[in-house]
Design a protein around this motif. Structure first.
Motif, PDB file in Angstrom:
ATOM      1  N   GLU A 147       0.827  -1.203   0.000  1.00 44.54           N
ATOM      2  CA  GLU A 147       0.000   0.000   0.000  1.00 44.54           C
ATOM      3  C   GLU A 147       0.860   1.251   0.000  1.00 44.54           C
ATOM      4  O   GLU A 147       0.535   2.232  -0.664  1.00 44.54           O
ATOM      5  N   ASN A 160      -3.901   5.007 -11.922  1.00 47.96           N
ATOM      6  CA  ASN A 160      -4.003   3.613 -11.464  1.00 47.96           C
ATOM      7  C   ASN A 160      -3.357   2.665 -12.470  1.00 47.96           C
ATOM      8  O   ASN A 160      -2.649   1.725 -12.100  1.00 47.96           O
ATOM      9  N   LYS A 172      -7.178  -3.648 -11.160  1.00 52.36           N
ATOM     10  CA  LYS A 172      -8.149  -3.930 -10.096  1.00 52.36           C
ATOM     11  C   LYS A 172      -7.449  -4.011  -8.739  1.00 52.36           C
ATOM     12  O   LYS A 172      -7.949  -3.497  -7.726  1.00 52.36           O
ATOM     13  N   GLU A 175      -6.685  -0.584  -7.625  1.00 50.30           N
ATOM     14  CA  GLU A 175      -7.914   0.058  -7.122  1.00 50.30           C
ATOM     15  C   GLU A 175      -8.214  -0.404  -5.698  1.00 50.30           C
ATOM     16  O   GLU A 175      -8.621   0.406  -4.855  1.00 50.30           O
ATOM     17  N   ASP A 176      -8.029  -1.702  -5.443  1.00 44.00           N
ATOM     18  CA  ASP A 176      -8.266  -2.232  -4.091  1.00 44.00           C
ATOM     19  C   ASP A 176      -7.296  -1.608  -3.086  1.00 44.00           C
ATOM     20  O   ASP A 176      -7.693  -1.229  -1.982  1.00 44.00           O
ATOM     21  N   ARG A 178      -5.795   1.252  -3.412  1.00 39.42           N
ATOM     22  CA  ARG A 178      -6.146   2.669  -3.286  1.00 39.42           C
ATOM     23  C   ARG A 178      -7.323   2.847  -2.324  1.00 39.42           C
ATOM     24  O   ARG A 178      -7.311   3.757  -1.489  1.00 39.42           O
ATOM     25  N   ALA A 179      -8.302   1.978  -2.407  1.00 39.96           N
ATOM     26  CA  ALA A 179      -9.448   2.048  -1.492  1.00 39.96           C
ATOM     27  C   ALA A 179      -8.993   1.813  -0.049  1.00 39.96           C
ATOM     28  O   ALA A 179      -9.452   2.500   0.874  1.00 39.96           O
ATOM     29  N   ALA A 180      -8.076   0.872   0.157  1.00 41.85           N
ATOM     30  CA  ALA A 180      -7.562   0.604   1.508  1.00 41.85           C
ATOM     31  C   ALA A 180      -6.772   1.803   2.029  1.00 41.85           C
ATOM     32  O   ALA A 180      -6.879   2.164   3.207  1.00 41.85           O
ATOM     33  N   VAL A 182      -7.160   4.993   1.197  1.00 39.26           N
ATOM     34  CA  VAL A 182      -8.113   6.051   1.517  1.00 39.26           C
ATOM     35  C   VAL A 182      -8.788   5.759   2.854  1.00 39.26           C
ATOM     36  O   VAL A 182      -8.927   6.633   3.711  1.00 39.26           O
ATOM     37  N   ALA A 183      -9.171   4.506   3.076  1.00 36.35           N
ATOM     38  CA  ALA A 183      -9.830   4.131   4.328  1.00 36.35           C
ATOM     39  C   ALA A 183      -8.889   4.289   5.526  1.00 36.35           C
ATOM     40  O   ALA A 183      -9.277   4.827   6.570  1.00 36.35           O
ATOM     41  N   SER A 188     -10.279  11.754   1.627  1.00 34.90           N
ATOM     42  CA  SER A 188     -11.490  11.606   0.810  1.00 34.90           C
ATOM     43  C   SER A 188     -11.171  11.420  -0.670  1.00 34.90           C
ATOM     44  O   SER A 188     -12.055  11.162  -1.466  1.00 34.90           O
TER      45      SER A 188
END
Length: 198
Positions: A147, A160, A172, A175-176, A178-180, A182-183, A188
């Motif tokens: 990450e 990406n 993909k 993207e996963d 990137r979502a982690a 951000v979380a 945001s």
């Protein structure tokens, strides 16, 4: 984990000067301004204390006995890169002023006798900077190594798809990650991720 506040909820500031009276006077001034300040005469005692009780800012004399303010800065940076340092001296030189900022990462270079308003402004700026740096480290410190790689490439402006190509991953998977990211960081979007690195 570096603490953000002392037990009374104040930012921690250490003052180092081999002139006991001056160091104590500066610490009292800072306490009156709402900081948790403590004065030291011996750099080795400050370093020993720092290991267990880090500060947000150190105000240090440059010219002292066995360990000058610049040598102190070098040693303390190995323990904490998110510490603001304000240098002060009764013997100002242009070379030292330049070195204090460029070589030793000082926030300001103050001449004695100290201008109280400038000292207080420098310490306030230092505390704010230190808190911001520690917040960024806390927010990005939970990222996995992969990450972190994705994060570093995203904030450099890579898409990406480009990150996927550089790291030999599928879009993909990027993207996963990137979502982690951000979380975990509470950002945001990409603009806030980039702001974390500034």
């Amino acid at each position: 984990m570096i603490p953000n506040l002392d037990p009374a909820g104040r930012a921690i500031v250490y003052v180092l000067d081999d002139d006991h009276d001056l160091g104590a006077a500066v610490a009292r001034l800072l306490v009156r301004q709402g900081h948790g300040a403590k004065s030291f005469e011996d750099p080795e005692v400050l370093l020993s204390t720092y290991a267990g009780a880090p500060a947000h800012c150190i105000v240090t004399d440059i010219m002292m006995g066995s360990l000058d303010g610049f040598a102190l800065a070098d040693r303390i940076r190995t323990m904490d890169t998110a510490l603001a340092i304000v240098f002060m001296t009764a013997w100002p030189t242009t070379a030292n002023a330049v070195d204090s900022v460029r070589r030793y990462g000082g926030l300001d270079y103050l001449e004695k006798p100290l201008d109280e308003a400038r000292l207080l402004a420098a310490v306030a700026e230092g505390v704010a900077w230190s808190r911001q740096q520690r917040d960024i480290r806390a927010r990005t410190g939970t990222l996995s190594p992969r990450e972190r790689q994705v994060f570093d490439l995203l904030v450099q402006g890579h898409s990406n798809k480009a990150v996927a190509a550089i790291l030999a991953l599928s879009p993909k998977t990027v993207e996963d990650h990137r979502a982690a990211i951000v979380a975990k960081t509470g950002a945001s979007g990409l603009a806030q991720l980039i702001a974390l690195t500034r």
